[in-house]
Design a protein around this motif. Structure first.
Motif, short mmCIF file in Angstrom:
data_model
loop_
_atom_site.label_atom_id
_atom_site.label_comp_id
_atom_site.label_asym_id
_atom_site.label_seq_id
_atom_site.Cartn_x
_atom_site.Cartn_y
_atom_site.Cartn_z
N SER A 684 -9.73 8.02 9.82
CA SER A 684 -8.87 6.83 9.84
C SER A 684 -7.69 7.08 8.91
O SER A 684 -7.83 7.74 7.87
CB SER A 684 -9.64 5.58 9.40
OG SER A 684 -10.04 5.70 8.05
N ARG A 686 -4.66 4.66 7.18
CA ARG A 686 -4.19 3.29 6.98
C ARG A 686 -3.05 3.30 5.96
O ARG A 686 -3.16 3.94 4.91
CB ARG A 686 -5.31 2.38 6.50
CG ARG A 686 -6.43 2.19 7.52
CD ARG A 686 -7.52 1.28 6.98
NE ARG A 686 -8.48 0.93 8.02
CZ ARG A 686 -9.53 1.67 8.36
NH1 ARG A 686 -9.74 2.82 7.72
NH2 ARG A 686 -10.34 1.28 9.31
N SER A 726 -3.02 0.84 11.15
CA SER A 726 -4.31 1.52 11.04
C SER A 726 -4.54 2.34 12.30
O SER A 726 -4.41 1.82 13.42
CB SER A 726 -5.43 0.50 10.85
OG SER A 726 -6.69 1.12 10.96
#
Length: 746
Positions: A684, A686, A726
């Protein structure tokens, strides 16, 4: 003296004649008085008997009581050797209701007997007298068995129609001449009693039938399943007709669907034969059998029920022959007229079945639409052909009410592979089992014709093959298969089978709706597989081109620039001190060339990072984080190596996300997390930027999506305005050796 004697003698003779006449007159009057007294007594007895019977009629006595009373009164008055009361039936026979004096005990209440031609005028309302039965060949059996010689019979009229007849017989010879007149008076009382009783019975019957209909209609209205409605109808028939056994037989697939008064009735079992019944039913006529032992086929249908006699009528639903309603008696022949009452009740049963079938059809369509929608949703979400096949097998099994369903695929070598099988019976063959197509009956028919096929148990009863033996052992009754055609080619088949009962006639049609969805799912899955393979080939070719360009840059342009830089530095060092301008110029060119080399190296890293191939994902991402123009918090929870396409995809996701965060999001901080779990690589990125990124816009995100999905992964982008961006990616990485460690850095 002589004269006197002459006068006296004639006078005495005359006087004697007068006295004789007086004596005769007195005797005649005395005899007449005695005859009148006897006739008066006889008339008094008849009237007393008629009053007794009339009192019964007026009191609403049941017909059977009136019949017995009339027989007793006539036996008392006429002293016949035999009495009989019968009711004429629509089929030309007569039903025995009451009587006495019969030899052998063969005459039972309810027995149906033929009407000989000699007595046929009774049906037309005529009185019949036969003084010597021996002169009538059609009465020979009566003479032989009962010894009768004389018979007198009178018709019984009920409301102007000939209802039946009452007869008396003598074994001594002809009956008295007054017999007809004396019987007629009693027949009027019998007719009145029957009319009264029929009126009351009709009212009571209508009330009973209406109450029964309301009860069945209540079962239908509360949404009970068809089987419960059938059972309710059978129970009501048994109650209304006072039958020992009542059952409902469906005709499309000859199956007993309900029974009352028969605990171990073969509900749901296919009935092999009932030819005489079926012939009568297809003609739309009631059927009656007083002795089942004389018709073994009907006895076969009701074997084990204990029924000795039955009546049956066809059940018609919306103009089509639906089945058979049967009422049976264990004690002997069914009651006289039972078939006619059953006819009236079958109309009520037909209405109830029509309502149930209409409701069932609506519910079935709703259930089918719901099942189709669920399967279509799976297809639309891109589920695999195996997942869709499993769902279709489950839906077909539930909708058709069968124990087993499955999906098989045809192979080029003439075999079929069972992909999915749901149910206890089909579980005998695990998924992946391969069969010769010719051994699979309905499936082989689909393979040969490309159309739906159906076979019932008789197909494999004599089969010596392994599949036939297995089907017999498992009690399979019906097998239906529907073709699955994908883009014009026969791919496989959906199969369903039932044990104990045959499948409905419309099974093939209902199954076809699902085979179309299976074909669509398989077509979609195959197209998606082709698309994924194509995208993977494109990504692989692109990576290979990047690698080749990076190698060419490293081995060619970069080495040439390095070489030129060294030469410039040597040239700079050899410039005399008195030429500072030249030395400074060469220094600027050498520095510029060094900058070009750095930019070229950066470009090469963007094309394909050499460090990724050499050290793996963790050091490559650290390098990206150090060189990023914004602060990056990096959390890599694995130092495992993964397949090269997976590592390259992950690297470019992070690289593109960091570039976007710096150029477009105006972010001040980026967090990158990488982990490996359950065979997947998850990462991920972000940031705390302005958000508002369009996942469908820009070549960068679209390129990332193509790269990730080409590997079978998923990418999710969330970028609300003012809330940062995100990017979450999951990549299948089962080949990676997942050694979980912890690596954090800035």
């Amino acid at each position: 003296m002589t004269m006197t004697n002459a006068w006296v003698a004639p006078a005495l003779r005359r006087l004697g004649g007068l006295l004789a006449g007086a004596v005769l007159a007195v005797a005649w009057f005395a005899a007449r008085a005695r005859r009148d007294e006897h006739e008066t007594a006889r008339l008094s007895q008849e009237q007393a008997g008629q009053r007794r019977v009339a009192t019964l009629v007026a009191g609403g006595a049941r017909p059977r009581e009136v019949f017995a009373a009339v027989s007793d009164e006539i036996a008392r008055l006429l002293a016949p050797d035999l009495t009989t009361l019968v009711r004429f039936e629509a089929d030309g026979s007569a039903g025995f209701l009451a009587g006495g004096g019969w030899r052998g005990g063969e005459m039972r209440v309810g027995r149906s007997i033929p009407v000989p031609p000699s007595l046929a005028p009774l049906r037309d309302g005529a009185v019949v007298r036969i003084d010597d039965l021996r002169r009538h060949p059609d009465m020979a059996e009566t003479v032989e068995k009962q010894g009768l010689l004389g018979v007198v019979a009178c018709p019984v009229f009920v409301e102007g129609r000939v209802w039946g007849a009452f007869g008396v017989g003598s074994r001594a010879g002809a009956l008295p001449a007054s017999t007809e007149r004396r019987l007629v008076d009693f027949m009027e009382l019998i007719g009145a009693a029957i009319a009264n009783a029929e009126s009351r019975a009709q009212v009571g019957r209508l009330l009973d039938e209406q109450a029964a209909l309301r009860r069945v209609a209540t079962v239908v209205a509360r949404g009970a399943p068809a089987q419960e409605v059938f059972a309710a109808a059978a129970d009501e028939v048994a109650a209304v007709l006072r039958a020992d056994v009542a059952c409902l037989i469906r005709a499309d697939v000859p199956t007993m669907v309900a029974a009352s008064g028969w605990d171990d009735a073969p509900i749901g079992v296919v009935l092999d034969r009932y030819p005489q019944l079926r012939t009568a039913f297809e003609l739309g006529e009631p059927y009656r059998t007083d002795d089942l032992s004389l018709v073994p086929h009907e006895a076969e249908v009701l074997a084990g029920s204990g029924v000795r006699g039955l009546v049956a009528t066809p059940v018609t639903v919306e103009g089509r022959f639906w089945g058979v309603l049967v009422a049976g008696s264990r004690s002997g022949p069914p009651p006289v007229g039972a078939e006619h009452r059953l006819v009236q009740f079958t109309e009520l049963v037909g209405t109830a079945i029509a309502n149930t079938e209409s409701r069932s059809e609506i519910l079935r369509l709703l259930a089918e639409q719901g099942a189709l929608q669920r399967v279509a949703t799976l297809v639309a979400t891109g589920a695999s052909s195996l997942e869709v096949s499993r769902a279709v097998a489950g839906e077909v099994r539930g909708l058709l009410g069968v124990a087993d369903a499955g999906v098989c695929r045809f192979e080029p070598d003439g075999t079929a592979v069972l992909l999915v099988g749901i149910g206890d019976t089909i579980a005998q063959w695990p998924p992946g089992t391969r069969f010769a197509v010719d051994d699979m009956y309905s499936v082989s028919e689909v393979w040969r014709t490309g159309s739906s096929a159906r076979f019932d148990a008789e197909r494999w009863q004599q089969d010596i093959g392994a599949v036939g033996a297995q089907l017999r052992r498992l009690g399979v009754q019906s097998v239906v298969a529907g073709p699955v055609t994908v883009e014009g080619r026969l791919w496989g088949a959906v199969i369903a089978w039932s044990s104990g009962t045959s499948l409905p006639d419309d099974t093939e049609e209902r199954m076809a709706r699902f085979t179309d969805l299976v074909a669509m799912a398989i077509g979609n899955a195959e197209n998606q597989a082709k698309l994924a393979a194509s995208r993977a080939r494109i990504v692989t070719a692109s990576d290979e081109a990047r690698r080749r360009i990076e190698r060419d840059l490293h081995d060619g342009a970069q080495q040439r620039i390095v070489s030129l830089g060294l030469e410039l530095r040597l040239a700079q060092a050899g410039v005399p001190d008195e030429l500072p301008e030249v030395r400074a110029g060469l220094a600027r060119v050498a520095d510029g060339l060094a900058d070009v080399l750095d930019e070229l190296r950066e470009t090469a890293r963007g094309i394909h990072p050499a460090m990724l191939s050499e050290g793996g994902l963790q050091p490559a991402l650290r390098t990206l984080a150090r060189r990023a123009p914004v602060p990056v918090e990096l959390d890599v929870a694995t130092d495992a190596r993964f397949p090269e396409p997976v590592e390259v995809a992950a690297y470019y996701v992070v690289s593109e996300s960091l570039t976007n965060a710096a150029k477009h999001a105006r972010a001040s901080h980026v967090a990158v997390a990488v982990s490996a779990r359950d065979g997947d690589l998850r990462l991920s990125v972000r940031d705390d930027g302005v958000g508002g990124a369009d996942p469908q816009g820009g070549s960068g995100l679209i390129g990332l999506r193509d790269r990730v999905e080409a590997l079978g992964g998923t990418i999710e982008v969330a970028s609300p305005r003012g809330g940062g961006t995100s990017v979450v990616v999951t990549l299948p990485a089962a080949d990676g050796q997942d050694r979980i460690t912890s690596s954090r850095g800035r």
